[in-house]
Design a protein around this motif. Structure first.
Motif, short mmCIF file in Angstrom:
data_model
loop_
_atom_site.label_atom_id
_atom_site.label_comp_id
_atom_site.label_asym_id
_atom_site.label_seq_id
_atom_site.Cartn_x
_atom_site.Cartn_y
_atom_site.Cartn_z
N GLY A 40 19.29 54.26 -40.63
CA GLY A 40 18.06 53.61 -40.20
C GLY A 40 18.26 52.98 -38.84
N GLU A 41 17.23 52.39 -38.30
CA GLU A 41 17.28 51.84 -36.95
C GLU A 41 18.39 50.81 -36.79
OE1 GLU A 41 13.61 50.39 -35.47
OE2 GLU A 41 12.49 52.23 -35.94
N ASP A 42 18.61 49.97 -37.78
CA ASP A 42 19.61 48.91 -37.67
C ASP A 42 21.03 49.44 -37.51
OD1 ASP A 42 17.57 47.11 -37.89
OD2 ASP A 42 17.96 46.62 -40.00
N ASP A 43 21.27 50.66 -37.97
CA ASP A 43 22.63 51.22 -37.89
C ASP A 43 23.08 51.45 -36.44
OD1 ASP A 43 23.39 51.61 -40.73
OD2 ASP A 43 21.61 52.89 -40.74
N PHE A 44 22.13 51.57 -35.53
CA PHE A 44 22.45 51.88 -34.14
C PHE A 44 22.40 50.64 -33.24
CE2 PHE A 44 20.51 55.56 -36.19
CZ PHE A 44 21.49 56.52 -35.99
N ALA A 45 22.05 49.52 -33.81
CA ALA A 45 21.90 48.29 -33.02
C ALA A 45 23.23 47.86 -32.42
CB ALA A 45 21.31 47.18 -33.88
N GLY A 46 23.21 47.50 -31.15
CA GLY A 46 24.38 46.95 -30.49
C GLY A 46 25.43 47.95 -30.05
N LEU A 47 25.17 49.23 -30.19
CA LEU A 47 26.14 50.24 -29.79
C LEU A 47 26.13 50.44 -28.27
CD1 LEU A 47 25.69 53.05 -32.47
CD2 LEU A 47 27.50 51.32 -32.36
N ASP A 48 27.32 50.62 -27.71
CA ASP A 48 27.44 51.04 -26.32
C ASP A 48 27.50 52.56 -26.21
OD1 ASP A 48 27.55 48.44 -25.24
OD2 ASP A 48 29.68 48.29 -25.72
N THR A 49 28.15 53.19 -27.20
CA THR A 49 28.32 54.64 -27.21
C THR A 49 28.07 55.17 -28.61
OG1 THR A 49 30.01 54.54 -25.47
CG2 THR A 49 29.93 56.55 -26.78
#
Length: 216
Positions: A40-49
């Motif tokens: 879901g959307e929260d899984d990608f939060a805060g990623l640089d790469t």
């Protein structure tokens, strides 16, 4: 390195993806493992790469595409590997054409037509010629302004050379960057088949990783 990983690895739970994630050389980067069917959307939060593993379910990938692309729209890096269905959701892509796949160029020593571009590009501090010369699963037509790092000079019947791109970096379609290839290093690394694939996988981590890997 902070306890919250800034590197994400999107996978579908296939054997080659799990084997890759279990590799100590990959685990040293402490990737955030994101399981595609439940993502879901929260899984990608805060990623640089974000590494988008090869050979993902096309319907599931299209479903989560807006969320994973947020990494690039927010200024980060999204690495999209082949063999994946990317038409229809990947920004800037103007075409993806089929191409003959030869599994044995790396053994025969024949010229597979692959050529490197932009020798001064930072990518070549991490990638080697061998890492991009084993095989591929299609020909990309990048957006105008993207940097084509690898192409093939082999003739493709009825298709112009401008479409014969195997790896490009796109800094024009989002606020960050998209790195796209039709090579499938996770599959072959996880299958222990083709040493160049392992070199490409490790090289992509070195090139795009924003954190320092821990000692294995």
């Amino acid at each position: 390195m902070s306890s919250a990983s800034r590197l994400g690895f999107l996978h579908g739970g296939a054997f080659h993806q799990l084997a890759t994630l279990a590799d100590p050389a990959v685990k040293a980067w402490r990737p955030r493992e994101i399981y595609l069917p439940e993502a879901g959307e929260d899984d990608f939060a805060g990623l640089d790469t974000l590494i988008v593993s090869d050979r993902l379910h096309p319907g599931q990938l299209a479903r989560i595409a807006p969320a994973l692309l947020r990494v690039a729209h927010d200024g980060g890096t999204v690495v999209v590997l082949g063999e994946n269905e990317i038409t229809g959701w990947l920004p800037g892509l103007r075409g993806l054409l089929p191409a003959e796949t030869n599994f044995w160029w790396w053994r025969s020593g024949d010229d597979n037509g692959v050529r490197l571009n932009h020798p001064d590009h930072p990518a070549w501090d991490a990638l080697t010629e061998r890492s991009v010369r084993w095989h591929y699963h299609g020909l990309l037509e990048p957006p105008e302004g993207a940097t084509a790092l690898v192409h093939t000079v082999l003739e493709q019947e009825g298709e112009p050379g401008r479409r014969q791109v195997l790896l490009y970096e796109d800094r024009v379609s989002t606020a960050g960057r998209l790195i796209v290839t039709t090579m499938d290093p996770v599959y072959h690394h996880g299958s222990r088949f083709m040493p160049g694939a392992t070199q490409l996988l490790y090289g992509l981590l070195r090139w795009t990783g924003t954190t320092v890997p821990v000692a294995a």
